[in-house]
Design a protein around this motif. Structure first.
Motif, PDB file in Angstrom:
ATOM      1  N   ALA A  89     -10.196   0.902  39.636  1.00  0.00           N
ATOM      2  CA  ALA A  89     -10.158   0.869  38.177  1.00  0.00           C
ATOM      3  C   ALA A  89      -9.997  -0.572  37.699  1.00  0.00           C
ATOM      4  O   ALA A  89      -9.638  -1.470  38.464  1.00  0.00           O
ATOM      5  N   GLY A 108     -19.069   1.673  35.901  1.00  0.00           N
ATOM      6  CA  GLY A 108     -18.693   3.060  35.662  1.00  0.00           C
ATOM      7  C   GLY A 108     -17.242   3.367  35.953  1.00  0.00           C
ATOM      8  O   GLY A 108     -16.844   4.537  36.036  1.00  0.00           O
ATOM      9  N   LEU A 109     -16.406   2.329  36.087  1.00  0.00           N
ATOM     10  CA  LEU A 109     -14.996   2.521  36.399  1.00  0.00           C
ATOM     11  C   LEU A 109     -14.165   2.678  35.135  1.00  0.00           C
ATOM     12  O   LEU A 109     -14.462   2.093  34.094  1.00  0.00           O
ATOM     13  N   CYS A 110     -13.106   3.463  35.246  1.00  0.00           N
ATOM     14  CA  CYS A 110     -12.185   3.651  34.129  1.00  0.00           C
ATOM     15  C   CYS A 110     -11.517   2.315  33.782  1.00  0.00           C
ATOM     16  O   CYS A 110     -11.141   1.549  34.674  1.00  0.00           O
ATOM     17  N   SER A 141     -18.805  -1.285  24.936  1.00  0.00           N
ATOM     18  CA  SER A 141     -17.666  -0.546  25.479  1.00  0.00           C
ATOM     19  C   SER A 141     -16.365  -1.337  25.366  1.00  0.00           C
ATOM     20  O   SER A 141     -15.295  -0.825  25.699  1.00  0.00           O
ATOM     21  N   GLU A 193     -10.550   9.277  37.740  1.00  0.00           N
ATOM     22  CA  GLU A 193     -11.155   8.655  38.917  1.00  0.00           C
ATOM     23  C   GLU A 193     -10.644   9.390  40.158  1.00  0.00           C
ATOM     24  O   GLU A 193      -9.842   8.861  40.930  1.00  0.00           O
ATOM     25  N   ARG A 251     -15.660   2.728  29.867  1.00  0.00           N
ATOM     26  CA  ARG A 251     -15.906   2.447  31.277  1.00  0.00           C
ATOM     27  C   ARG A 251     -16.456   1.034  31.466  1.00  0.00           C
ATOM     28  O   ARG A 251     -16.999   0.435  30.540  1.00  0.00           O
ATOM     29  N   SER A 252     -16.336   0.534  32.678  1.00  0.00           N
ATOM     30  CA  SER A 252     -16.873  -0.792  32.998  1.00  0.00           C
ATOM     31  C   SER A 252     -18.361  -0.678  33.303  1.00  0.00           C
ATOM     32  O   SER A 252     -18.931   0.415  33.312  1.00  0.00           O
ATOM     33  N   GLU A 311     -11.436   9.799  26.913  1.00  0.00           N
ATOM     34  CA  GLU A 311     -10.394   9.844  27.951  1.00  0.00           C
ATOM     35  C   GLU A 311      -9.014  10.058  27.341  1.00  0.00           C
ATOM     36  O   GLU A 311      -8.191  10.816  27.869  1.00  0.00           O
TER      37      GLU A 311
END
Length: 275
Positions: free
Chosen positions: A157, A108-110, A242, A150, A104-105, A260
């Motif tokens: 994203a 918190g984004l995919c 990450s 998401e 994730r970024s 994921e």
């Protein structure tokens, strides 16, 4: 600890407010979207997803027209049932086209990574995989991403496109162009950032072809990175632990081995009757 997320631009702030207003105004007590817009003759106008209105700068009529085009596209391509339809060539495509969801970024984004420059088009042909099936696979991933990873209607994203190692300018450029065309037209306002990495001398020719099909809103979110700028750009959005090591991070999880990805494989195996 994650670094502070980068602030939204004034336009993104205003569209975010607009989107939340639209969404909150048209959510039923049970939490599902209901139609909004004009009401006439006792009939309720079908829902227009807020993203389509936001992408048209709040113009409801344009947003509705854009949504109608997308509905027709989804119906003709079987998109609404794509996640419940067996995907027998999933493993084949994975073997010739390096790509995965990975961590994730900072927000918190995919984060989705793909390496179209490494697609083995010769092997792809030998295996009987067509460019149409490759594109359909990418759409499958988009649907999976915004259904399971998401699911929020206003979710965005981060996409990382590594064009390094590109051997076939025509084939790679055509594929990227078609993907960008689909995402710009039918998945509006889904991009937080798009990073294009490891561009070489052939990139300018390809980009002149690809950029024509990208709407201005999406184009403004694209960052083209060269050389030492790759790690710096990505680390501004993704924490080092990450980010894959090949892009300057220290993530201990191997490319393609994220939670994921495991969940995605499980979904496909269930579709294909393998579990």
């Amino acid at each position: 600890m994650a670094a502070a997320a980068q602030p939204l631009s004034p336009r993104e702030q205003s569209l975010s407010v607009l989107g939340n207003q639209l969404l909150q105004a048209h959510i039923s007590p049970r939490g599902s979207l209901r139609g909004f817009g004009e009401f006439g003759g006792g009939q309720q106008v079908e829902v227009v997803p807020p993203r389509f209105v936001m992408a048209e700068k709040g113009d409801l009529a344009k947003g509705r027209a854009r949504w109608e085009e997308t509905k027709a596209w989804r119906a003709s391509g079987g998109i609404d049932t794509i996640l419940s339809t067996p995907h027998p060539k999933f493993d084949l495509i994975k073997s010739i086209y390096p790509h995965c969801f990975h961590m994730r970024s900072k927000e918190g984004l995919c984060v989705y990574y793909e390496k179209p420059g490494m697609i083995d088009f010769k092997r792809m042909k030998d295996l009987g995989v067509t460019i149409e099936e490759l594109l359909q696979h990418r759409i499958f991933l988009l649907e999976y991403q915004f259904t399971y990873l998401e699911p929020d209607e206003l979710a965005k994203a981060v996409t990382v496109i590594d064009v390094g190692g590109m051997k076939s300018l025509t084939s790679v450029g055509d594929f990227i162009k078609r993907v960008m065309e689909v995402t710009s037209k039918h998945y509006p306002d889904r991009a937080r950032y798009i990073y294009i990495l490891n561009v070489g001398w052939t990139f300018n020719a390809m980009w002149s072809m690809v950029s024509k099909v990208i709407d201005p809103v999406t184009r403004d979110k694209i960052h083209i990175c060269r050389g030492n700028a790759v790690a710096a750009e990505l680390l501004s959005t993704i924490d080092s632990d990450s980010l894959p090591a090949e892009y300057g991070g220290t993530c201990p999880v191997a490319f393609g081995d994220s939670d994921e990805e495991h969940a995605l494989y499980g979904h496909v195996k269930r579709l294909n009757g393998q579990i």
